[in-house]
Design an enzyme around this catalytic site. Structure first.
Site, PDB file in Angstrom:
ATOM      1  N   GLY A 115       0.781  -1.235   0.000  1.00  0.00           N
ATOM      2  CA  GLY A 115       0.000   0.000   0.000  1.00  0.00           C
ATOM      3  C   GLY A 115       0.811   1.283   0.000  1.00  0.00           C
ATOM      4  O   GLY A 115       0.332   2.307   0.490  1.00  0.00           O
ATOM      5  N   ASN A 121       1.438   3.083  -2.579  1.00  0.00           N
ATOM      6  CA  ASN A 121       0.698   4.028  -3.439  1.00  0.00           C
ATOM      7  C   ASN A 121      -0.528   4.575  -2.719  1.00  0.00           C
ATOM      8  O   ASN A 121      -0.885   5.745  -2.881  1.00  0.00           O
ATOM      9  CB  ASN A 121       0.320   3.370  -4.763  1.00  0.00           C
ATOM     10  CG  ASN A 121       1.482   3.382  -5.733  1.00  0.00           C
ATOM     11  OD1 ASN A 121       1.851   4.419  -6.269  1.00  0.00           O
ATOM     12  ND2 ASN A 121       2.093   2.212  -5.927  1.00  0.00           N
ATOM     13  N   MET A 172      -3.968  -6.675  -7.407  1.00  0.00           N
ATOM     14  CA  MET A 172      -3.364  -7.708  -8.244  1.00  0.00           C
ATOM     15  C   MET A 172      -4.346  -8.717  -8.825  1.00  0.00           C
ATOM     16  O   MET A 172      -3.928  -9.736  -9.343  1.00  0.00           O
ATOM     17  CB  MET A 172      -2.280  -8.443  -7.439  1.00  0.00           C
ATOM     18  CG  MET A 172      -1.150  -7.551  -7.002  1.00  0.00           C
ATOM     19  SD  MET A 172      -0.348  -6.707  -8.390  1.00  0.00           S
ATOM     20  CE  MET A 172       1.032  -5.934  -7.546  1.00  0.00           C
ATOM     21  N   LEU A 214     -10.243  -8.250 -12.841  1.00  0.00           N
ATOM     22  CA  LEU A 214     -11.687  -8.370 -12.651  1.00  0.00           C
ATOM     23  C   LEU A 214     -12.387  -8.563 -13.989  1.00  0.00           C
ATOM     24  O   LEU A 214     -11.884  -8.148 -15.037  1.00  0.00           O
ATOM     25  CB  LEU A 214     -12.233  -7.098 -11.984  1.00  0.00           C
ATOM     26  CG  LEU A 214     -11.687  -6.799 -10.591  1.00  0.00           C
ATOM     27  CD1 LEU A 214     -12.209  -5.457 -10.097  1.00  0.00           C
ATOM     28  CD2 LEU A 214     -12.061  -7.906  -9.606  1.00  0.00           C
ATOM     29  N   HIS A 241       0.601   1.513 -13.168  1.00  0.00           N
ATOM     30  CA  HIS A 241       1.390   0.372 -13.641  1.00  0.00           C
ATOM     31  C   HIS A 241       2.873   0.758 -13.606  1.00  0.00           C
ATOM     32  O   HIS A 241       3.231   1.847 -14.083  1.00  0.00           O
ATOM     33  CB  HIS A 241       0.965  -0.015 -15.063  1.00  0.00           C
ATOM     34  CG  HIS A 241       1.703  -1.212 -15.558  1.00  0.00           C
ATOM     35  ND1 HIS A 241       1.411  -2.494 -15.109  1.00  0.00           N
ATOM     36  CD2 HIS A 241       2.749  -1.337 -16.412  1.00  0.00           C
ATOM     37  CE1 HIS A 241       2.243  -3.342 -15.685  1.00  0.00           C
ATOM     38  NE2 HIS A 241       3.063  -2.677 -16.476  1.00  0.00           N
TER      39      HIS A 241
END
Ligand code: GAR
Length: 208
Positions: free
Chosen positions: A12, A14, A91, A94, A110
């Site tokens: 986490g 970011n 990660m 979906l 990314h």
């Protein structure tokens, strides 16, 4: 004020950059209202709790297939009334039912300069291993809108980072985070919350 929901799966950092940007006032027209993790016990959840942000954990293996899992994520996003969904080290890929329900409202960071080292199988340290194997002299990070194409959505911001000859994947990952990801992700979120992003013909234009 826009509701920002952040999807995480790991450390986490970011997410932390987003929390810091909210505190410093870089992000003014949005607030992180919920953090959803695909894994239990990850440090990203601690970061959210330490900052009084609601957390939810929706674990992939508790669902029969990717469609059922994606529906559970979508239900949570709708319950949270998300105006913006940020993949910050999330990660799990979906089903497209999620992005179809929230077009141009989901963004991903990314750790490479898309279209290099991206797509299925390119995530986390793998991306930097491949960049070093190829011997690129520049890499970096990209923030883009999420579409049904993995890492293929309209690009919002990119920043280049130099590769050093003695880099390990871990050292390069850290440099890309520090010099690119932690800067451009909060900037892209701020632009979105200020209604400054416009998508036309699969390209992003930044309004003055
Ligand atoms: C970050 O480097 C992010 O760009 C990457 O995973 C790391 C998560 O770190 N994401 C991907 O590779 C997605 N394809 P964090 O949990 O510390 O933010």
């Amino acid at each position: 004020m826009k509701n920002i929901v952040v999807l995480v799966s790991g450390g986490g950092t970011n997410l932390q950059a987003l929390i810091d940007a909210q505190k410093s006032g870089l992000i003014q027209n949005g607030r992180i209202t919920c953090v959803i993790s695909s894994k239990e016990g990850v440090y990203a959840l601690e970061r959210a709790k330490n900052n009084g942000i609601k957390t939810r954990t929706i674990v992939r293996k508790e669902y029969a297939d990717v469609v059922a899992y994606s529906q559970a994520i979508l239900d949570a996003l709708l319950e949270e009334q998300a105006d913006l969904v940020v993949y910050a080290g999330f990660m799990t890929i979906l089903d497209e039912l999620v992005v179809r329900a929230l077009p141009n409202k989901m963004m991903n960071v990314h750790p490479a300069l898309i279209p290099s080292f991206c797509g299925k199988g390119y995530y986390g340290l793998r991306v930097h291993e491949e960049a070093l194997k190829k011997g690129v002299k520049l890499t970096g990070a990209t923030v883009h809108f999420v579409t049904e194409v993995c890492d293929g959505g309209p690009i919002i911001l990119q920043k280049a980072v130099a590769v050093q000859e003695d880099d390990t994947p871990e050292i390069l990952q850290r440099r890309v985070m520090e010099q690119a990801e932690w800067q451009i992700l909060p900037q892209a979120v701020a632009l979105f919350c200020d209604d400054k992003l416009e998508v036309r013909n699969d390209r992003v234009y930044i309004k003055n």
